[in-house]
Design a protein around this motif. Structure first.
Motif, PDB file in Angstrom:
ATOM      1  N   MET A  86      38.253   8.777  39.609  1.00 53.92           N
ATOM      2  CA  MET A  86      38.514   9.182  40.997  1.00 53.92           C
ATOM      3  C   MET A  86      39.973   9.461  41.290  1.00 53.92           C
ATOM      4  N   ALA A  87      40.871   9.188  40.345  1.00 54.47           N
ATOM      5  CA  ALA A  87      42.309   9.418  40.550  1.00 54.47           C
ATOM      6  C   ALA A  87      42.781   8.688  41.803  1.00 54.47           C
ATOM      7  N   SER A  88      43.636   9.325  42.592  1.00 55.41           N
ATOM      8  CA  SER A  88      44.274   8.626  43.717  1.00 55.41           C
ATOM      9  C   SER A  88      43.369   8.421  44.931  1.00 55.41           C
ATOM     10  N   THR A  89      42.131   8.899  44.886  1.00 53.74           N
ATOM     11  CA  THR A  89      41.214   8.516  45.967  1.00 53.74           C
ATOM     12  C   THR A  89      40.859   7.032  45.859  1.00 53.74           C
ATOM     13  N   THR A  90      41.272   6.388  44.762  1.00 50.98           N
ATOM     14  CA  THR A  90      41.255   4.922  44.684  1.00 50.98           C
ATOM     15  C   THR A  90      41.966   4.303  45.888  1.00 50.98           C
ATOM     16  N   LYS A  91      43.019   4.977  46.338  1.00 53.48           N
ATOM     17  CA  LYS A  91      43.855   4.436  47.408  1.00 53.48           C
ATOM     18  C   LYS A  91      43.107   4.330  48.747  1.00 53.48           C
ATOM     19  N   LEU A  92      41.947   4.967  48.850  1.00 49.81           N
ATOM     20  CA  LEU A  92      41.149   4.801  50.070  1.00 49.81           C
ATOM     21  C   LEU A  92      40.693   3.351  50.221  1.00 49.81           C
ATOM     22  N   MET A  93      40.235   2.759  49.128  1.00 53.64           N
ATOM     23  CA  MET A  93      39.841   1.353  49.208  1.00 53.64           C
ATOM     24  C   MET A  93      41.059   0.457  49.355  1.00 53.64           C
ATOM     25  N   THR A  94      42.168   0.807  48.713  1.00 55.27           N
ATOM     26  CA  THR A  94      43.405   0.052  48.924  1.00 55.27           C
ATOM     27  C   THR A  94      43.752   0.030  50.412  1.00 55.27           C
ATOM     28  N   ALA A  95      43.642   1.170  51.056  1.00 51.66           N
ATOM     29  CA  ALA A  95      43.953   1.256  52.483  1.00 51.66           C
ATOM     30  C   ALA A  95      43.012   0.395  53.320  1.00 51.66           C
ATOM     31  N   LEU A  96      41.721   0.426  53.002  1.00 50.38           N
ATOM     32  CA  LEU A  96      40.758  -0.350  53.790  1.00 50.38           C
ATOM     33  C   LEU A  96      41.041  -1.845  53.684  1.00 50.38           C
ATOM     34  N   ASP A 188      42.047   4.560  34.332  1.00 47.51           N
ATOM     35  CA  ASP A 188      41.609   3.315  33.709  1.00 47.51           C
ATOM     36  C   ASP A 188      40.102   3.388  33.466  1.00 47.51           C
ATOM     37  N   PRO A 189      39.607   2.870  32.337  1.00 45.51           N
ATOM     38  CA  PRO A 189      38.163   2.923  32.062  1.00 45.51           C
ATOM     39  C   PRO A 189      37.325   2.245  33.142  1.00 45.51           C
ATOM     40  N   GLY A 190      37.904   1.246  33.809  1.00 47.38           N
ATOM     41  CA  GLY A 190      37.144   0.511  34.815  1.00 47.38           C
ATOM     42  C   GLY A 190      37.313   1.040  36.231  1.00 47.38           C
ATOM     43  N   THR A 191      37.896   2.231  36.367  1.00 50.31           N
ATOM     44  CA  THR A 191      38.066   2.829  37.692  1.00 50.31           C
ATOM     45  C   THR A 191      37.231   4.105  37.759  1.00 50.31           C
ATOM     46  N   PHE A 192      36.162   4.056  38.516  1.00 47.63           N
ATOM     47  CA  PHE A 192      35.265   5.215  38.631  1.00 47.63           C
ATOM     48  C   PHE A 192      34.532   5.144  39.961  1.00 47.63           C
ATOM     49  N   THR A 249      43.848  13.338  48.711  1.00 48.76           N
ATOM     50  CA  THR A 249      43.798  14.060  47.435  1.00 48.76           C
ATOM     51  C   THR A 249      43.855  13.076  46.261  1.00 48.76           C
ATOM     52  N   GLY A 250      43.605  13.616  45.080  1.00 54.57           N
ATOM     53  CA  GLY A 250      43.775  12.844  43.841  1.00 54.57           C
ATOM     54  C   GLY A 250      43.827  13.784  42.655  1.00 54.57           C
ATOM     55  N   HIS A 251      44.553  13.382  41.618  1.00 53.36           N
ATOM     56  CA  HIS A 251      44.565  14.169  40.392  1.00 53.36           C
ATOM     57  C   HIS A 251      45.038  13.322  39.223  1.00 53.36           C
ATOM     58  N   THR A 252      44.268  13.358  38.154  1.00 53.10           N
ATOM     59  CA  THR A 252      44.664  12.857  36.844  1.00 53.10           C
ATOM     60  C   THR A 252      44.030  13.783  35.813  1.00 53.10           C
ATOM     61  N   ASN A 253      44.454  13.651  34.571  1.00 52.52           N
ATOM     62  CA  ASN A 253      43.845  14.474  33.523  1.00 52.52           C
ATOM     63  C   ASN A 253      42.356  14.179  33.391  1.00 52.52           C
ATOM     64  N   GLY A 254      41.996  12.917  33.557  1.00 56.33           N
ATOM     65  CA  GLY A 254      40.582  12.550  33.405  1.00 56.33           C
ATOM     66  C   GLY A 254      39.727  12.960  34.586  1.00 56.33           C
ATOM     67  N   ALA A 255      40.273  12.882  35.783  1.00 59.31           N
ATOM     68  CA  ALA A 255      39.491  13.169  36.987  1.00 59.31           C
ATOM     69  C   ALA A 255      39.508  14.636  37.364  1.00 59.31           C
ATOM     70  N   GLY A 256      40.519  15.389  36.915  1.00 64.17           N
ATOM     71  CA  GLY A 256      40.701  16.734  37.435  1.00 64.17           C
ATOM     72  C   GLY A 256      41.259  16.636  38.849  1.00 64.17           C
ATOM     73  N   GLY A 276      36.574  16.727  40.147  1.00 64.92           N
ATOM     74  CA  GLY A 276      36.568  17.481  38.895  1.00 64.92           C
ATOM     75  C   GLY A 276      36.813  18.962  39.050  1.00 64.92           C
ATOM     76  N   ASP A 277      37.569  19.371  40.064  1.00 63.28           N
ATOM     77  CA  ASP A 277      37.919  20.791  40.168  1.00 63.28           C
ATOM     78  C   ASP A 277      39.002  21.128  39.152  1.00 63.28           C
ATOM     79  N   PRO A 278      39.054  22.383  38.701  1.00 63.02           N
ATOM     80  CA  PRO A 278      40.005  22.726  37.635  1.00 63.02           C
ATOM     81  C   PRO A 278      41.447  22.890  38.105  1.00 63.02           C
ATOM     82  N   ASP A 279      41.673  23.127  39.391  1.00 59.81           N
ATOM     83  CA  ASP A 279      43.028  23.358  39.880  1.00 59.81           C
ATOM     84  C   ASP A 279      43.059  23.131  41.390  1.00 59.81           C
ATOM     85  N   PRO A 280      44.260  23.043  41.980  1.00 55.74           N
ATOM     86  CA  PRO A 280      44.345  22.774  43.419  1.00 55.74           C
ATOM     87  C   PRO A 280      43.692  23.840  44.286  1.00 55.74           C
TER      88      PRO A 280
END
Length: 439
Positions: A86-96, A188-192, A249-256, A276-280
């Motif tokens: 999920m890349a930086s959309t992880t931060k949504l739960m951090t915010a909550l 991270d393998p445990g972040t999905f 937003t979010g982006h990593t090599n694994g998440a796209g 998983g989009d290929p580009d912005p």
């Protein structure tokens, strides 16, 4: 001859299947030849009338979901339950978790953090003083990893404890296909997560005013130590598209490229997620495609108006008198275009007074598309009077019962002692309960 006229002419006297086929042909040609906006509305109405089957427009993302915010109604989906980074959309739960556990005005010291070369940061230095509010802005708009790490460390006491809270909160919300290994969102393998879990988490967050207002801004100036810094939202649809108001937003090599988006128009708010989009540019285009598609599918309806007459009821003890039951307030909600709306009145079959005007005596339940749209109290428009007398409501039925049980003996005694046709009993009844004898 027009196609519709020909269909009508040949349909008369034809078999039922043929008439149905001709009707569908005429409808299809009408939609295709209509102007673009009309064709879109007609297609949406047809989908609503046919049970609202999900049809997702073509997009580039690996996974996507679109929902209506007030109801959670799903409008489109592409592999909605695929577990993906999920890349930086992880931060949504951090915010909550932060919003539920820490005051925004609290001032904290920035803990140490060593970012990788490609990480997004806001340039915090160890020991700098900053409010949790400004850390939240830095995390949500420019997606700063140093801000997310600082929030996890200071609010949780340790990052590992904070991550435990994140996963606990996810389970409470029913995010069954989501797991976190950090408050940041690296590969991270445990972040999905799934697109479905993301939109439902965003729906929860949008109920919080600070979050809703922050993610709708293009840029914000914050304080770091003794200085000031302006941070810009990585979601470039905010500010560029007037009706887009979030989310992350979010982006990593694994998440796209990932984007949880939201938009509001004509009283409707939609929430989308693409993973998983290929580009912005594809990420932005997919988000706009989904949101625009959703606005064509739904509308705000007001099936009940304040003061609207919805039923009448007879009044106990007053033969022929009825009282209006009216809606207490407007009831509005989002429904699919073309979907039927049902109103069910729940109220006593008979009203018993005394009741002042405006008393609540029931409710109307509104449903559409297999779900409840809302409930509205029903009130009496005018006062409900009490039964006309105690005698008519209580004593008279008891007297009649005694007369029936006593039979002829009691009647005979009454006749010997009072030769008048009706005896003294009827003279003592109110005038409206006397029986008129035929001439």
């Amino acid at each position: 001859m027009s196609v519709s006229a020909s269909a009508a002419r040949h349909g008369r006297g034809a078999s039922a299947p043929r008439r149905a086929a001709l009707a569908l042909l005429a409808l299809g040609l009408a939609v295709l030849t209509a102007p673009p906006s009309v064709a879109s509305a007609a297609t949406a109405a047809q989908q609503g009338a046919q049970g609202a089957a999900l049809v997702t427009p073509p997009i580039s993302a690996r996974s996507a979901v679109l929902i209506e915010a007030s109801t959670g109604m799903r409008l489109a989906a592409l592999h909605p339950d695929a577990e993906l980074p999920m890349a930086s959309t992880t931060k949504l739960m951090t915010a909550l978790v932060v919003l539920e556990r820490a005051p925004l005005g609290q001032i904290v010291s920035v803990p140490p953090y060593s970012p990788g070369p490609a990480e997004s940061v806001m340039g915090l230095f160890t020991g700098e003083r900053i409010t949790i509010r400004d850390l939240m802005v830095g995390m949500l708009l420019p997606s700063a990893n140093d801000a997310a790490h600082a929030l996890g460390a200071v609010v949780g006491g340790s990052v590992s404890r904070f991550v435990g809270w994140m996963n606990e909160r996810g389970r409470e919300l029913g995010l069954d296909h989501t797991h976190y290994d950090s408050p940041v969102g690296l590969d991270d393998p445990g972040t999905f997560t799934t697109a479905d879990d993301l939109v439902h988490l965003a729906r929860v967050l949008r109920s919080l005013a600070f979050f809703r207002q922050t993610v709708s801004r293009h840029a914000v100036t914050i304080g770091i130590g003794a200085g000031r810094k302006t941070v810009v939202n990585h979601n470039d649809l905010v500010g560029r598209i007037p009706w887009v108001n979030g989310v992350k937003t979010g982006h990593t090599n694994g998440a796209g490229y990932v984007l949880v988006g939201s938009g509001s128009a004509q009283g409707v708010t939609l929430i989308s997620a693409v993973i998983g989009d290929p580009d912005p540019s594809s990420r932005d285009a997919d988000t706009l495609t989904l949101l625009r598609y959703g606005f064509r599918l739904v509308r705000v309806a007001t099936p009940v108006r304040a003061g609207e007459l919805l039923a009448t009821r007879p009044v106990n003890g007053h033969s022929g008198q009825r009282v209006d039951l009216v809606a207490a307030r407007d009831l509005s909600g989002v429904v699919r275009r073309g979907a039927a709306i049902d109103r069910v009145v729940v109220a006593p079959t008979q009203l018993k007074g005394p009741l002042p005007a405006g008393s609540q005596v029931g409710e109307v339940i509104v449903r559409s598309g297999g779900r409840e749209l809302g409930r509205d109290p029903l009130r009496v428009r005018t006062a409900v009077p009490a039964p006309s007398s105690v005698l008519s409501g209580v004593v008279l039925p008891a007297v009649i019962a005694i007369l029936l049980l006593g039979g002829g003996t009691l009647v005979g005694v009454r006749r010997r002692h009072d030769p008048r046709p009706n005896g003294r009993g009827e003279d003592h009844l109110p005038a409206e309960h006397r029986r008129e004898r035929p001439a």
